[in-house]
Enzyme design. Structure first.
Site, PDB file in Angstrom:
ATOM      1  N   CYS A 153       0.821  -1.199   0.000  1.00 42.65           N
ATOM      2  CA  CYS A 153       0.000   0.000   0.000  1.00 42.65           C
ATOM      3  C   CYS A 153       0.866   1.265   0.000  1.00 42.65           C
ATOM      4  O   CYS A 153       1.554   1.540  -0.960  1.00 42.65           O
ATOM      5  CB  CYS A 153      -0.975  -0.045   1.176  1.00 42.65           C
ATOM      6  N   HIS A 154       0.876   2.037   1.088  1.00 43.40           N
ATOM      7  CA  HIS A 154       1.712   3.234   1.192  1.00 43.40           C
ATOM      8  C   HIS A 154       3.127   2.911   1.692  1.00 43.40           C
ATOM      9  O   HIS A 154       3.978   3.799   1.741  1.00 43.40           O
ATOM     10  CB  HIS A 154       1.070   4.257   2.138  1.00 43.40           C
TER      11      HIS A 154
END
Length: 187
Positions: free
Chosen positions: A112-113
């Site tokens: 994800c991030h």
């Protein structure tokens, strides 16, 4: 997931604001495969998990980034959440800790991030990666070949886009951690 991680020690690097499921699901899968898992953070005590934009649970930190070295581990997991990697990438010791895994050719998994910290560590140049879509430009500007795929592995670097990708992410991360060092992986 038939790979065994017996005698492997895997670091999870996170701080306040991590996406809880992106830590807990890989943690459970990697521990179930036989690895010792260690939560490393910027500070001792507890760190705050998130369920997207709502507070989740707090988790006990096992060790601080000041007290560990990549030498102590066989691999690294970087969960996402917006605040988590944004904070990690401003900490020189955290960035150095991440970079050292690449210099030692050890597998790293970021979801994800999570790849934001990889950008700061300058380890994505020339690698095929994926992430949450908002990181696309940052990763491309850092020299990565960004693709929109469930799970991507490039020389021991495993990346995925979001919580929906966790099963594929865990399976590939466990495979890479079981395999170990990657001779072609460079920082």
């Amino acid at each position: 997931m038939s790979q065994s991680l017996t005698k492997k020690k895997i670091a999870f690097l996170a701080t306040d604001g991590f996406e809880q499921v992106e830590l807990t699901k890989p943690w459970e899968a990697i521990r179930s495969a036989g690895a010792e898992v260690v939560l490393v953070s910027l500070k001792a005590g507890k760190i705050q998990g998130m369920h997207h934009d709502e507070e989740g649970d707090q988790f006990d930190v096992d060790q601080t980034v000041d007290s560990v070295s990549a030498n102590d581990f066989d691999g690294l997991v970087l969960p996402g959440g917006v605040l988590n990697p944004d904070t990690l990438r401003t900490c020189d010791k955290a960035v150095s800790f991440v970079r050292d895994f690449f210099q030692q050719h050890k597998p790293v998994a970021a979801i994800c991030h999570g790849p934001w910290t990889l950008v700061e560590a300058d380890v994505v140049r020339g690698r095929k990666v994926t992430s949450w879509p908002s990181l696309k430009t940052d990763l491309i500007n850092a020299g990565a070949d960004w693709v929109d795929q469930e799970c991507v592995c490039d020389q021991g670097l495993v990346t995925s886009r979001n919580p929906d990708d966790i099963p594929a992410f865990c399976e590939k991360a466990i495979e890479e951690f079981a395999e170990g060092k990657h001779a072609k992986q460079t920082a």
